[in-house]
Scaffold this motif. Structure first.
Motif, mmCIF file in Angstrom:
data_model
loop_
_atom_site.group_PDB
_atom_site.id
_atom_site.type_symbol
_atom_site.label_atom_id
_atom_site.label_comp_id
_atom_site.label_asym_id
_atom_site.label_seq_id
_atom_site.Cartn_x
_atom_site.Cartn_y
_atom_site.Cartn_z
ATOM 1 N N LYS A 18 1.163 -1.271 0.020
ATOM 2 C CA LYS A 18 -0.177 -0.226 0.047
ATOM 3 C C LYS A 18 1.041 1.643 0.042
ATOM 4 C CE LYS A 18 -4.525 -1.835 1.008
ATOM 5 N NZ LYS A 18 -5.887 -0.937 2.060
ATOM 6 N N GLY A 19 0.420 2.332 -0.837
ATOM 7 C CA GLY A 19 1.015 3.539 -1.443
ATOM 8 C C GLY A 19 2.058 3.802 -2.366
ATOM 9 N N GLN A 20 2.716 2.385 -2.624
ATOM 10 C CA GLN A 20 3.307 2.347 -3.790
ATOM 11 C C GLN A 20 2.627 2.915 -5.405
ATOM 12 O OE1 GLN A 20 6.455 -0.300 -3.625
ATOM 13 N NE2 GLN A 20 6.846 -0.388 -1.331
ATOM 14 N N ALA A 21 1.720 2.609 -5.776
ATOM 15 C CA ALA A 21 0.757 1.824 -6.609
ATOM 16 C C ALA A 21 1.341 3.316 -7.772
ATOM 17 C CB ALA A 21 -0.801 1.850 -6.360
ATOM 18 N N ALA A 22 0.909 4.751 -7.130
ATOM 19 C CA ALA A 22 1.788 5.859 -7.381
ATOM 20 C C ALA A 22 2.821 6.100 -7.910
ATOM 21 C CB ALA A 22 1.180 7.459 -6.498
ATOM 22 N N THR A 23 4.152 5.165 -7.684
ATOM 23 C CA THR A 23 5.580 4.907 -7.841
ATOM 24 C C THR A 23 5.718 4.279 -9.192
ATOM 25 O OG1 THR A 23 5.906 3.679 -6.267
ATOM 26 C CG2 THR A 23 5.626 5.280 -5.605
ATOM 27 N N ILE A 24 4.605 3.441 -9.560
ATOM 28 C CA ILE A 24 4.580 2.363 -10.486
ATOM 29 C C ILE A 24 5.798 2.678 -11.982
ATOM 30 C CG2 ILE A 24 4.006 -0.072 -11.925
ATOM 31 C CD1 ILE A 24 1.883 -0.569 -9.497
ATOM 32 N N GLN A 25 6.323 2.177 -12.102
ATOM 33 C CA GLN A 25 6.909 2.696 -13.481
ATOM 34 C C GLN A 25 6.855 1.552 -14.399
ATOM 35 O OE1 GLN A 25 10.888 4.436 -12.543
ATOM 36 N NE2 GLN A 25 9.681 6.636 -11.859
ATOM 37 N N THR A 26 7.200 1.484 -15.964
ATOM 38 C CA THR A 26 6.801 0.810 -16.983
ATOM 39 C C THR A 26 8.107 1.014 -17.752
ATOM 40 O OG1 THR A 26 4.979 1.920 -18.089
ATOM 41 C CG2 THR A 26 4.612 0.406 -16.624
ATOM 42 N N THR A 27 8.334 -0.011 -18.906
ATOM 43 C CA THR A 27 9.044 -0.024 -19.135
ATOM 44 C C THR A 27 9.203 -1.027 -20.534
ATOM 45 O OG1 THR A 27 10.925 0.862 -17.973
ATOM 46 C CG2 THR A 27 11.924 -0.314 -20.035
ATOM 47 N N VAL A 28 9.437 -0.664 -21.848
ATOM 48 C CA VAL A 28 9.035 -1.642 -22.810
ATOM 49 C C VAL A 28 9.830 -1.889 -23.103
ATOM 50 C CG1 VAL A 28 7.471 -1.294 -25.072
ATOM 51 C CG2 VAL A 28 6.638 -0.155 -22.757
ATOM 52 N N THR A 29 10.407 -2.992 -23.750
ATOM 53 C CA THR A 29 11.580 -3.591 -24.660
ATOM 54 C C THR A 29 10.777 -4.235 -26.031
ATOM 55 O OG1 THR A 29 12.115 -4.025 -22.669
ATOM 56 C CG2 THR A 29 12.926 -4.918 -24.682
ATOM 57 N N LEU A 30 11.073 -4.066 -26.843
ATOM 58 C CA LEU A 30 10.337 -4.354 -28.551
ATOM 59 C C LEU A 30 11.445 -5.331 -28.894
ATOM 60 C CD1 LEU A 30 8.775 -1.065 -29.129
ATOM 61 C CD2 LEU A 30 8.260 -3.044 -28.186
ATOM 62 N N ASN A 31 11.186 -6.446 -29.464
ATOM 63 C CA ASN A 31 11.590 -7.248 -30.296
ATOM 64 C C ASN A 31 12.354 -6.144 -31.274
ATOM 65 O OD1 ASN A 31 10.852 -9.219 -28.542
ATOM 66 N ND2 ASN A 31 9.483 -10.148 -30.154
ATOM 67 N N PRO A 32 13.757 -6.786 -31.394
ATOM 68 C CA PRO A 32 14.558 -6.355 -32.964
ATOM 69 C C PRO A 32 14.319 -7.244 -34.022
ATOM 70 C CG PRO A 32 16.319 -7.973 -31.573
ATOM 71 C CD PRO A 32 15.087 -7.426 -31.361
ATOM 72 N N ASN A 33 14.707 -5.930 -34.952
ATOM 73 C CA ASN A 33 14.284 -6.688 -37.023
ATOM 74 C C ASN A 33 12.879 -7.429 -36.595
ATOM 75 O OD1 ASN A 33 17.020 -5.801 -37.035
ATOM 76 N ND2 ASN A 33 17.919 -7.405 -35.956
ATOM 77 N N LEU A 34 11.805 -6.325 -36.552
ATOM 78 C CA LEU A 34 10.922 -7.117 -36.499
ATOM 79 C C LEU A 34 10.345 -6.812 -38.140
ATOM 80 C CD1 LEU A 34 8.577 -5.307 -34.006
ATOM 81 C CD2 LEU A 34 9.336 -7.735 -33.878
ATOM 82 N N GLU A 35 10.048 -7.996 -38.808
ATOM 83 C CA GLU A 35 9.389 -8.068 -40.112
ATOM 84 C C GLU A 35 8.574 -8.577 -40.577
ATOM 85 O OE1 GLU A 35 12.193 -10.863 -42.268
ATOM 86 O OE2 GLU A 35 13.855 -9.541 -42.205
ATOM 87 N N ALA A 36 7.715 -7.667 -41.680
ATOM 88 C CA ALA A 36 5.764 -8.231 -41.902
ATOM 89 C C ALA A 36 6.263 -9.683 -42.731
ATOM 90 C CB ALA A 36 5.566 -7.166 -42.479
ATOM 91 N N PRO A 37 5.177 -9.748 -42.754
ATOM 92 C CA PRO A 37 3.931 -9.767 -42.172
ATOM 93 C C PRO A 37 3.571 -10.281 -40.569
ATOM 94 C CG PRO A 37 3.713 -11.997 -42.839
ATOM 95 C CD PRO A 37 4.755 -11.500 -43.160
#
Length: 416
Positions: free
Chosen positions: A348-367
């Motif tokens: 309790k009390g830590q909800a406001a301190t949550i941070q998020t970091t996104v990591t994406l896979n490299p070299n994405l190719e279509a489709p």
């Protein structure tokens, strides 16, 4: 006659009345009477004398007088605290949660019908209490409906109904135990092995507190209309009324299941679920010293859990968290985000301190198909990871035509 002489004359009668009252309290004429509710204002001594220790993650957790315990958040599956959570121990009648779960899943799938008759065989029958004192008391060679037998397992903790259902579903109790173990493996219960449908002692019959919490969560999540049976306070069959042994059902309106258990080897065990607001917690107590102790310890865990933790949702489903570069697609980028909301339990009390970091896979190719996993999002609170979720493509990206791909390749050479 003096007051003293009158008291002396009445003393034998008072002693006799007290003796009769004591005998009445221990009489066994009505098997498994309903536990008497405790006064709503009554608080166990343990709640006022809570002592804590520090776990491997540096968090303060309660110290309880048992062999193992665990407290799990239902919505996230997070373990909020525990002691010896993965130690395989005799589970006693907590075993019957798997028996009832398999029956409930059979009902949901349509393989079983609520009204179909189940026979009480010689091997399942509670002749003279041969399977212990936990019985539904279905007469030998008679039949009861499958739903009555299910209530006999969940409410009465009947060893006879559990064995009869095992034979009904699988032909024999040993074959049913194999089915129990297969389902345990499917649920990820890695420290559990079942030898029977009842929890009667067997050297190889073990389960861990964490595994039993996982099983309880599966019942709540997957059993649908049958889960309310675990909150029923009594069940009458063949003229015998029996009370649910989960005494928290009588004292805590937020409790709605699940199961108790006891053998000399297993001690007093208890798996309980409580929901307060949108937060549901599951508690497992194994090898406590008494019925009162397991109930008091469960209260301690719920009070501790709800007082010290809160749920937070730092990432909503479908929210765009980042933009991923796509090679050889008709579009150069695609929006990336979680398919489902990321919900966490934090102090309790830590909800406001949550941070998020996104990591994406490299070299994405279509489709790239819509919903394809292309990375992950990690949430931290107080500098510590508290959860993660896959990140998916929020739209589809088709592969570009041949000449467009050639152009993109050439463009890529000059951009390096």
């Amino acid at each position: 006659m003096t007051t003293r002489s009158r008291t002396a004359r009445l003393l034998p009668s008072l002693i006799a009345a007290a003796a009769l009252a004591a005998l009445a309290g221990t009489a066994s004429g009505a098997p498994h009477p309903k536990p008497k509710p405790h006064a709503a204002a009554r608080k166990p001594a343990a709640a006022a004398e809570l002592s804590t220790t520090t776990d491997a993650n540096g968090n303060a957790v309660p110290v309880l007088a048992n062999k193992a315990w665990v407290l799990m958040d239902f919505n996230t599956g997070q373990i909020l605290g525990g002691s010896n959570a993965d130690e395989p121990l005799p589970p006693a009648s907590l075993t019957k949660m798997m028996t009832s779960y398999l029956v409930e899943q059979g009902l949901k799938s349509g393989k079983l019908k609520p009204t179909e008759p189940v026979t009480m065989s010689q091997s399942a029958w509670c002749e003279g209490g041969k399977h212990g004192d936990s019985c539904m008391f279905v007469p030998l060679n008679t039949q009861a409906s499958l739903m009555d037998m299910l209530r006999g397992v969940v409410v009465d903790s009947g060893n006879d109904s559990a064995k009869a259902l095992a034979e009904h579903l699988s032909g024999s109790e040993s074959a049913f135990a194999a089915q129990m173990n297969a389902e345990a493996a499917h649920l990820g219960m890695t420290h559990t092995h079942f030898e029977n449908s009842t929890g009667l002692p067997d050297p190889s019959h073990k389960a861990s507190a964490r595994d039993l919490a996982v099983l309880a969560a599966a019942i709540i999540r997957n059993s649908g209309e049958y889960y309310p049976i675990y909150a029923e306070r009594e069940f009458t069959y063949n003229g015998i009324k029996q009370g649910n042994r989960n005494e928290l059902l009588y004292t805590d309106p937020t409790v709605d299941g699940l199961k108790t258990g006891h053998t000399d080897e297993a001690g007093y065990c208890m798996t309980v679920s409580a929901k307060r607001g949108n937060m549901r917690l599951i508690s497992v107590i194994m090898n406590a010293d008494s019925k009162q102790a397991r109930a008091d310890q469960t209260r301690v865990l719920f009070n501790w859990g709800y007082a010290n933790f809160e749920e937070a949702t730092p990432v909503q489903a479908g929210a765009t968290l980042s933009t991923a570069k796509v090679h050889y697609g008709v579009l150069p980028t695609v929006a990336a985000g979680p398919a489902q909301a990321l919900t966490l339990v934090v102090p309790k009390g830590q909800a406001a301190t949550i941070q998020t970091t996104v990591t994406l896979n490299p070299n994405l190719e279509a489709p790239i198909a819509k919903g394809a996993v292309i990375g992950k999002v990690v949430a931290t609170a107080g500098g510590k990871p508290v959860g993660e979720a896959p990140v998916v493509a929020l739209a589809a990206v088709e592969r570009a035509g041949f000449f467009q791909r050639i152009g993109q390749r050439i463009s890529g050479w000059f951009s390096k």
